[in-house]
Scaffold this motif. Sequence first.
Motif, PDB file in Angstrom:
ATOM      1  N   THR A   5      -2.747 157.141   6.241  1.00  0.00           N
ATOM      2  CA  THR A   5      -3.000 158.535   6.627  1.00  0.00           C
ATOM      3  C   THR A   5      -1.875 159.047   7.519  1.00  0.00           C
ATOM      4  OG1 THR A   5      -5.370 158.161   6.527  1.00  0.00           O
ATOM      5  CG2 THR A   5      -4.636 160.079   7.752  1.00  0.00           C
ATOM      6  N   LEU A   6      -1.453 158.195   8.469  1.00  0.00           N
ATOM      7  CA  LEU A   6      -0.365 158.569   9.371  1.00  0.00           C
ATOM      8  C   LEU A   6       0.930 158.766   8.585  1.00  0.00           C
ATOM      9  CD1 LEU A   6       0.648 159.011  12.251  1.00  0.00           C
ATOM     10  CD2 LEU A   6       1.031 156.537  12.416  1.00  0.00           C
ATOM     11  N   TYR A   7       1.177 157.899   7.620  1.00  0.00           N
ATOM     12  CA  TYR A   7       2.372 157.968   6.775  1.00  0.00           C
ATOM     13  C   TYR A   7       2.425 159.313   6.039  1.00  0.00           C
ATOM     14  CZ  TYR A   7       5.602 156.516   3.044  1.00  0.00           C
ATOM     15  OH  TYR A   7       6.650 156.416   2.158  1.00  0.00           O
ATOM     16  N   ASN A   8       1.298 159.696   5.451  1.00  0.00           N
ATOM     17  CA  ASN A   8       1.245 160.965   4.716  1.00  0.00           C
ATOM     18  C   ASN A   8       1.401 162.165   5.648  1.00  0.00           C
ATOM     19  OD1 ASN A   8       0.961 160.007   2.067  1.00  0.00           O
ATOM     20  ND2 ASN A   8      -1.220 159.594   2.395  1.00  0.00           N
ATOM     21  N   LYS A   9       0.885 162.043   6.879  1.00  0.00           N
ATOM     22  CA  LYS A   9       1.033 163.133   7.850  1.00  0.00           C
ATOM     23  C   LYS A   9       2.502 163.333   8.215  1.00  0.00           C
ATOM     24  CE  LYS A   9      -3.484 163.335  10.158  1.00  0.00           C
ATOM     25  NZ  LYS A   9      -4.211 163.153  11.425  1.00  0.00           N
ATOM     26  N   VAL A  10       3.224 162.217   8.322  1.00  0.00           N
ATOM     27  CA  VAL A  10       4.661 162.292   8.627  1.00  0.00           C
ATOM     28  C   VAL A  10       5.398 163.002   7.483  1.00  0.00           C
ATOM     29  CG1 VAL A  10       6.771 160.947   8.957  1.00  0.00           C
ATOM     30  CG2 VAL A  10       4.666 160.276  10.116  1.00  0.00           C
ATOM     31  N   LEU A  11       5.058 162.622   6.253  1.00  0.00           N
ATOM     32  CA  LEU A  11       5.696 163.252   5.091  1.00  0.00           C
ATOM     33  C   LEU A  11       5.356 164.744   5.022  1.00  0.00           C
ATOM     34  CD1 LEU A  11       5.171 160.560   2.294  1.00  0.00           C
ATOM     35  CD2 LEU A  11       7.233 161.008   3.636  1.00  0.00           C
ATOM     36  N   ASP A  12       4.098 165.078   5.284  1.00  0.00           N
ATOM     37  CA  ASP A  12       3.669 166.483   5.230  1.00  0.00           C
ATOM     38  C   ASP A  12       4.325 167.315   6.330  1.00  0.00           C
ATOM     39  OD1 ASP A  12       2.135 165.940   3.053  1.00  0.00           O
ATOM     40  OD2 ASP A  12       0.221 165.864   4.128  1.00  0.00           O
ATOM     41  N   LYS A  13       4.657 166.668   7.426  1.00  0.00           N
ATOM     42  CA  LYS A  13       5.343 167.384   8.502  1.00  0.00           C
ATOM     43  C   LYS A  13       6.778 167.719   8.088  1.00  0.00           C
ATOM     44  CE  LYS A  13       6.115 167.240  13.513  1.00  0.00           C
ATOM     45  NZ  LYS A  13       5.429 168.526  13.728  1.00  0.00           N
ATOM     46  N   PRO A  16       5.589 170.261   3.656  1.00  0.00           N
ATOM     47  CA  PRO A  16       4.144 170.441   3.449  1.00  0.00           C
ATOM     48  C   PRO A  16       3.725 170.033   2.037  1.00  0.00           C
ATOM     49  CG  PRO A  16       5.078 172.348   4.556  1.00  0.00           C
ATOM     50  CD  PRO A  16       6.239 171.487   4.148  1.00  0.00           C
ATOM     51  N   SER A  17       2.548 169.494   1.914  1.00  0.00           N
ATOM     52  CA  SER A  17       2.075 168.970   0.623  1.00  0.00           C
ATOM     53  C   SER A  17       2.014 170.032  -0.466  1.00  0.00           C
ATOM     54  CB  SER A  17       0.694 168.326   0.792  1.00  0.00           C
ATOM     55  OG  SER A  17      -0.234 169.260   1.312  1.00  0.00           O
ATOM     56  N   SER A  18       1.894 171.304  -0.081  1.00  0.00           N
ATOM     57  CA  SER A  18       1.817 172.384  -1.078  1.00  0.00           C
ATOM     58  C   SER A  18       3.200 172.811  -1.584  1.00  0.00           C
ATOM     59  CB  SER A  18       1.113 173.603  -0.459  1.00  0.00           C
ATOM     60  OG  SER A  18       1.815 174.053   0.697  1.00  0.00           O
ATOM     61  N   HIS A  19       4.249 172.305  -0.955  1.00  0.00           N
ATOM     62  CA  HIS A  19       5.611 172.726  -1.321  1.00  0.00           C
ATOM     63  C   HIS A  19       6.058 172.036  -2.606  1.00  0.00           C
ATOM     64  CE1 HIS A  19      10.043 173.147  -0.918  1.00  0.00           C
ATOM     65  NE2 HIS A  19       9.715 174.301  -0.358  1.00  0.00           N
ATOM     66  N   TRP A  20       6.892 172.722  -3.383  1.00  0.00           N
ATOM     67  CA  TRP A  20       7.317 172.229  -4.695  1.00  0.00           C
ATOM     68  C   TRP A  20       8.178 170.956  -4.620  1.00  0.00           C
ATOM     69  CZ3 TRP A  20      12.658 172.369  -5.105  1.00  0.00           C
ATOM     70  CH2 TRP A  20      13.313 173.221  -4.212  1.00  0.00           C
ATOM     71  N   CYS A  21       8.742 170.641  -3.436  1.00  0.00           N
ATOM     72  CA  CYS A  21       9.565 169.438  -3.300  1.00  0.00           C
ATOM     73  C   CYS A  21       8.810 168.285  -2.654  1.00  0.00           C
ATOM     74  CB  CYS A  21      10.817 169.765  -2.475  1.00  0.00           C
ATOM     75  SG  CYS A  21      12.114 168.512  -2.547  1.00  0.00           S
ATOM     76  N   SER A  22       7.557 168.502  -2.295  1.00  0.00           N
ATOM     77  CA  SER A  22       6.789 167.493  -1.572  1.00  0.00           C
ATOM     78  C   SER A  22       6.647 166.188  -2.364  1.00  0.00           C
ATOM     79  CB  SER A  22       5.404 168.039  -1.222  1.00  0.00           C
ATOM     80  OG  SER A  22       4.578 167.042  -0.687  1.00  0.00           O
ATOM     81  N   GLN A  23       6.317 166.308  -3.638  1.00  0.00           N
ATOM     82  CA  GLN A  23       6.090 165.104  -4.445  1.00  0.00           C
ATOM     83  C   GLN A  23       7.373 164.292  -4.610  1.00  0.00           C
ATOM     84  OE1 GLN A  23       2.987 164.053  -5.403  1.00  0.00           O
ATOM     85  NE2 GLN A  23       4.148 162.175  -5.837  1.00  0.00           N
ATOM     86  N   ARG A  24       8.503 164.982  -4.706  1.00  0.00           N
ATOM     87  CA  ARG A  24       9.777 164.259  -4.825  1.00  0.00           C
ATOM     88  C   ARG A  24      10.027 163.422  -3.580  1.00  0.00           C
ATOM     89  NH1 ARG A  24      13.471 162.666  -8.603  1.00  0.00           N
ATOM     90  NH2 ARG A  24      13.597 164.748  -9.541  1.00  0.00           N
ATOM     91  N   LEU A  25       9.799 163.986  -2.398  1.00  0.00           N
ATOM     92  CA  LEU A  25       9.980 163.237  -1.159  1.00  0.00           C
ATOM     93  C   LEU A  25       9.080 162.004  -1.131  1.00  0.00           C
ATOM     94  CD1 LEU A  25      11.107 162.859   1.721  1.00  0.00           C
ATOM     95  CD2 LEU A  25       9.293 164.386   2.537  1.00  0.00           C
ATOM     96  N   LYS A  26       7.821 162.187  -1.534  1.00  0.00           N
ATOM     97  CA  LYS A  26       6.884 161.056  -1.546  1.00  0.00           C
ATOM     98  C   LYS A  26       7.325 159.977  -2.530  1.00  0.00           C
ATOM     99  CE  LYS A  26       2.922 163.804  -0.046  1.00  0.00           C
ATOM    100  NZ  LYS A  26       1.661 164.459  -0.409  1.00  0.00           N
ATOM    101  N   ASP A  27       7.794 160.420  -3.701  1.00  0.00           N
ATOM    102  CA  ASP A  27       8.246 159.448  -4.711  1.00  0.00           C
ATOM    103  C   ASP A  27       9.451 158.647  -4.207  1.00  0.00           C
ATOM    104  OD1 ASP A  27       6.273 160.315  -6.398  1.00  0.00           O
ATOM    105  OD2 ASP A  27       7.591 161.644  -7.562  1.00  0.00           O
ATOM    106  N   PHE A  35      13.961 154.811   2.769  1.00  0.00           N
ATOM    107  CA  PHE A  35      14.271 156.238   2.629  1.00  0.00           C
ATOM    108  C   PHE A  35      13.612 157.084   3.726  1.00  0.00           C
ATOM    109  CE2 PHE A  35      14.250 160.513   0.839  1.00  0.00           C
ATOM    110  CZ  PHE A  35      15.552 160.601   0.369  1.00  0.00           C
ATOM    111  N   LEU A  36      12.364 156.786   4.081  1.00  0.00           N
ATOM    112  CA  LEU A  36      11.690 157.570   5.119  1.00  0.00           C
ATOM    113  C   LEU A  36      12.430 157.440   6.449  1.00  0.00           C
ATOM    114  CD1 LEU A  36       9.463 159.391   6.147  1.00  0.00           C
ATOM    115  CD2 LEU A  36       8.021 157.376   6.466  1.00  0.00           C
ATOM    116  N   GLU A  37      12.789 156.213   6.796  1.00  0.00           N
ATOM    117  CA  GLU A  37      13.516 156.014   8.053  1.00  0.00           C
ATOM    118  C   GLU A  37      14.844 156.774   8.022  1.00  0.00           C
ATOM    119  OE1 GLU A  37      15.374 152.380  10.775  1.00  0.00           O
ATOM    120  OE2 GLU A  37      14.162 151.927   9.006  1.00  0.00           O
ATOM    121  N   HIS A  38      15.524 156.717   6.878  1.00  0.00           N
ATOM    122  CA  HIS A  38      16.780 157.451   6.710  1.00  0.00           C
ATOM    123  C   HIS A  38      16.555 158.957   6.903  1.00  0.00           C
ATOM    124  CE1 HIS A  38      20.675 158.616   5.009  1.00  0.00           C
ATOM    125  NE2 HIS A  38      20.012 159.482   4.248  1.00  0.00           N
TER     126      HIS A  38
END
Length: 328
Positions: A5-13, A16-27, A35-38
């Motif tokens: 949950t914390l991991y996803n919150k960091v990504l959403d920050k 945002p999950s509704s943004h068109w590039c959100s899924q690419r970042l998660k992938d 990659f996240l640390e980078h």
Amino acid sequence: MQSSTLYNKVLDKLIPSSHWCSQRLKDLCHTDTDFLEHTLEQQDDFIHFLCLVHLYVTDNSEYKRLSNADLAALIRTHPKKQILKELITPYPSGITNILKKLNNRPYSKHIYHELITLLQDTKARNFLQHASSINPNTIKCLYQLDHHWRDIKLLRHVKFSKDVSTVLFIHRACIKIRNKYPGFIDHSSLHQIEGIDGLVEWFIRRINKIQFQTPPWLGNKNIRPITNGTQLIQESKAFKNCISDYLPDALLGTCYFFTSDYGPAIIKLNKIPLFEWQIDEILGAENTLLSTHVLNKIYNEFSMNGIEKKTDIDFDQPILNRLTNSWI
């Protein structure tokens, strides 16, 4: 579960999950543990860089074949400029420096496309390179201006959507009016304006130099013509409507406005070839509809002075133009 949950919150920050590039970042983060640390180690411009990569990667045959793991590794190990040069053709000079001036929230696809297009224009690129900061409204406004307006100083004051609306309205009005009044736009004075309020004052001074054409009817104690640009803007504010949008047309003499104590109301007349003036519409404050009794009163006043309401006949404009031209 908690770490996920914390991991996803960091990504959403970051995006945002509704943004068109959100899924690419998660992938990219899921397939490359570094990659996240980078990403977290990068400056704010990295998110905009990532959005551009995602936006243009499908247009590049080599990048399109890369897995998310390979793409993540490439992004981590190669300079941003090199990647963007390979993805965007023609390469927008100065893009990496300009990304640093954008605010820290990812933009919509069309704003990025507009930014890339603007960087192909010398005046727009020069303005963006010298701007201290750039927001989506700045890009939106700049994109819709013609080349000669893209380096005026006041654009650095465009922050909000109302600023965009003001600048674009005045720009459209000037472009429309200059064909009949070539000296209407004085570019030297335009470039000296400092802010949005200054632009409004500049525009009003210029429109006040142009008188509306003689009204089709001088009116009476109950119905009065609006005879200049300042009055039209004031009535637009008083009635809380958009009649000021018709200012260029009023200056060019293709429409005319009256105010009426009946209602009260604003009456718009259009100049129709062959039929001279016709009542186009009558509306109350905030574009409210008026009673039949009030409308008939106004129609009768105009009718007695040779101006009728809009005809129901659907004229074919090209035919109308040919007829008009043949009679001139």
